[in-house]
Design a protein around this motif. Structure first.
Motif, short mmCIF file in Angstrom:
data_model
loop_
_atom_site.label_atom_id
_atom_site.label_comp_id
_atom_site.label_asym_id
_atom_site.label_seq_id
_atom_site.Cartn_x
_atom_site.Cartn_y
_atom_site.Cartn_z
N ARG A 189 0.97 -1.25 0.14
CA ARG A 189 0.06 -0.11 -0.10
C ARG A 189 0.84 1.18 -0.08
N CYS A 190 1.27 1.49 -1.00
CA CYS A 190 2.11 2.76 -1.50
C CYS A 190 1.59 3.81 -2.22
N TYR A 191 1.40 5.17 -1.67
CA TYR A 191 1.10 6.15 -2.51
C TYR A 191 2.08 7.27 -2.75
N LEU A 192 2.11 8.14 -3.44
CA LEU A 192 2.65 9.29 -3.66
C LEU A 192 2.29 10.48 -2.83
N LYS A 193 3.28 11.09 -2.09
CA LYS A 193 2.63 12.15 -1.09
C LYS A 193 2.39 13.44 -2.02
N ASN A 194 1.38 14.23 -1.82
CA ASN A 194 1.33 15.42 -2.54
C ASN A 194 0.71 16.47 -1.79
N PRO A 195 1.50 16.87 -0.50
CA PRO A 195 0.87 17.91 0.30
C PRO A 195 0.80 19.30 -0.55
N LYS A 196 1.41 19.56 -1.67
CA LYS A 196 1.21 20.54 -2.30
C LYS A 196 0.21 20.76 -3.51
N LYS A 197 -0.48 19.58 -3.54
CA LYS A 197 -1.51 19.30 -4.54
C LYS A 197 -0.98 19.62 -6.03
N LEU A 198 0.17 19.28 -6.17
CA LEU A 198 0.56 19.16 -7.38
C LEU A 198 -0.38 18.56 -8.48
N SER A 199 -0.34 19.12 -9.92
CA SER A 199 -0.99 18.58 -10.94
C SER A 199 -0.13 17.38 -11.31
N ASP A 200 -0.71 16.43 -12.35
CA ASP A 200 -0.08 15.37 -13.00
C ASP A 200 1.32 15.84 -13.73
N GLU A 201 0.97 16.94 -14.42
CA GLU A 201 1.95 17.51 -15.25
C GLU A 201 2.99 17.97 -14.28
N GLN A 202 3.00 18.69 -13.38
CA GLN A 202 4.03 19.01 -12.59
C GLN A 202 4.81 18.14 -11.87
N TRP A 203 4.13 16.93 -11.66
CA TRP A 203 4.90 15.62 -11.25
C TRP A 203 5.75 15.28 -12.28
N ARG A 204 5.25 15.05 -13.47
CA ARG A 204 6.00 14.68 -14.73
C ARG A 204 7.09 15.39 -15.07
N THR A 205 7.07 16.87 -14.92
CA THR A 205 8.03 17.61 -15.45
C THR A 205 8.87 18.31 -14.44
#
Length: 226
Positions: A105-121
Motif C-alpha cells: 500500500r504505497c502512494y505518492l505524497k502530494n501535500p502541495k496538491k501538484l498536478s500530474d503535469e507538475q509531477w511529470r515535469t
C-alpha cells in the motif's frame, strides 16, 4: 414388404401404359429421362435413410468472460516469464515522496496538491536516479500512477484487458505506487503490460498493470522485458 425404415426397390415403368421398358432394347431417348428419374428417386431414398438430427452448431465469436474469482492456477493461468521476479530480502527504499502503510500500500505524497503535469515535469525528473537505468538489486522498481483523475485502472491476472481483474479492495487509483519486475516486449513502454509485485497476500501468481498511466520513479524506466 420391406422392413420399417428400409427403402423399397424402385421399379421403372413407361408412362404410356405400355409394358415396362427393357434396358437392352429401349432407345436412348427413352432411357435418359427414366434413368434420371431413377437416380433422383434412389438419391431421395438413400438420403432419407442416412439423414439424422442436425447437431446444433457451437457458438462462435464469443470470448469467455473471466470471473476473477479464486486464486489457483486453474483460475489464474500464469504467463511464462524469463525475467527475475525474486524480491531481495531487504526491500529497497522507495523515496521521500512515497508513503507506505505496508509494502503493498504505497502512494505518492502530494501535500502541495501538484498536478500530474507538475509531477511529470518537475518532481519525477528530480528524484535521485531518475536518469539512470534501474539496478538489479533494487528490484522490483517503483512506478507512479498518473492521469486517472478520480478514476482508477485495474490490475489483471494476464497481460491483457481480457484477463480477470485482481481486486485488492482499493483499486489502482491516481498517485498509487506499484513495483514492477519487467514489462512485455515492445518499443513503447506505454503500450506494454507490467508484471508487478502482488498487492494482497492472496493475490494470484501474477499481477499485471497496463503501462498507459505508469511513470518510472527513481529510474529511467529501462527495466527488463518479461
Amino acid at each position: 414388404m420391406a422392413p420399417p425404415g428400409a427403402c423399397p426397390h424402385t421399379r421403372i415403368h413407361s408412362t404410356s401404359g405400355e409394358a415396362p421398358i427393357q434396358r437392352s432394347t429401349a432407345p436412348r431417348r427413352a432411357l435418359a429421362p427414366l434413368a434420371l428419374a431413377t437416380l433422383i428417386a434412389l438419391a431421395g431414398c438413400s438420403g432419407s435413410q442416412q439423414a439424422g438430427p442436425t447437431p446444433a452448431s457451437p457458438a462462435t465469436g464469443q470470448a469467455s468472460t473471466p470471473t476473477g474469482q479464486g486464486s489457483g492456477p486453474a483460475d489464474h493461468p500464469s504467463v511464462q516469464v524469463t525475467a527475475d521476479t525474486s524480491v531481495p530480502s531487504e526491500a529497497p527504499p522507495v523515496g521521500d515522496d512515497v508513503a507506505c502503510s505496508n509494502r503493498m500500500r504505497c502512494y505518492l505524497k502530494n501535500p502541495k496538491k501538484l498536478s500530474d503535469e507538475q509531477w511529470r515535469t518537475q518532481v519525477l525528473p528530480a528524484v535521485p536516479g531518475a536518469d539512470k537505468a534501474p539496478s538489479a538489486p533494487m528490484r522490483p522498481w517503483a512506478y507512479g500512477v498518473f492521469g486517472l483523475g478520480e478514476g482508477r485502472t485495474e490490475a489483471r491476472d494476464q497481460p491483457s484487458r481480457e484477463g480477470a481483474v485482481v481486486d485488492d479492495g482499493y483499486g489502482i487509483l491516481n498517485h498509487r505506487v506499484v513495483f514492477a519486475f519487467c514489462r512485455t516486449a515492445g518499443s513503447d513502454p506505454r503500450q506494454s503490460w507490467y508484471l508487478v509485485e502482488p498487492m494482497t497476500p492472496d493475490a494470484p501468481p501474477q499481477v499485471w498493470v497496463e503501462g498507459t498511466h505508469l511513470e518510472p520513479y527513481g529510474h529511467n524506466g529501462a527495466i527488463p522485458t518479461c
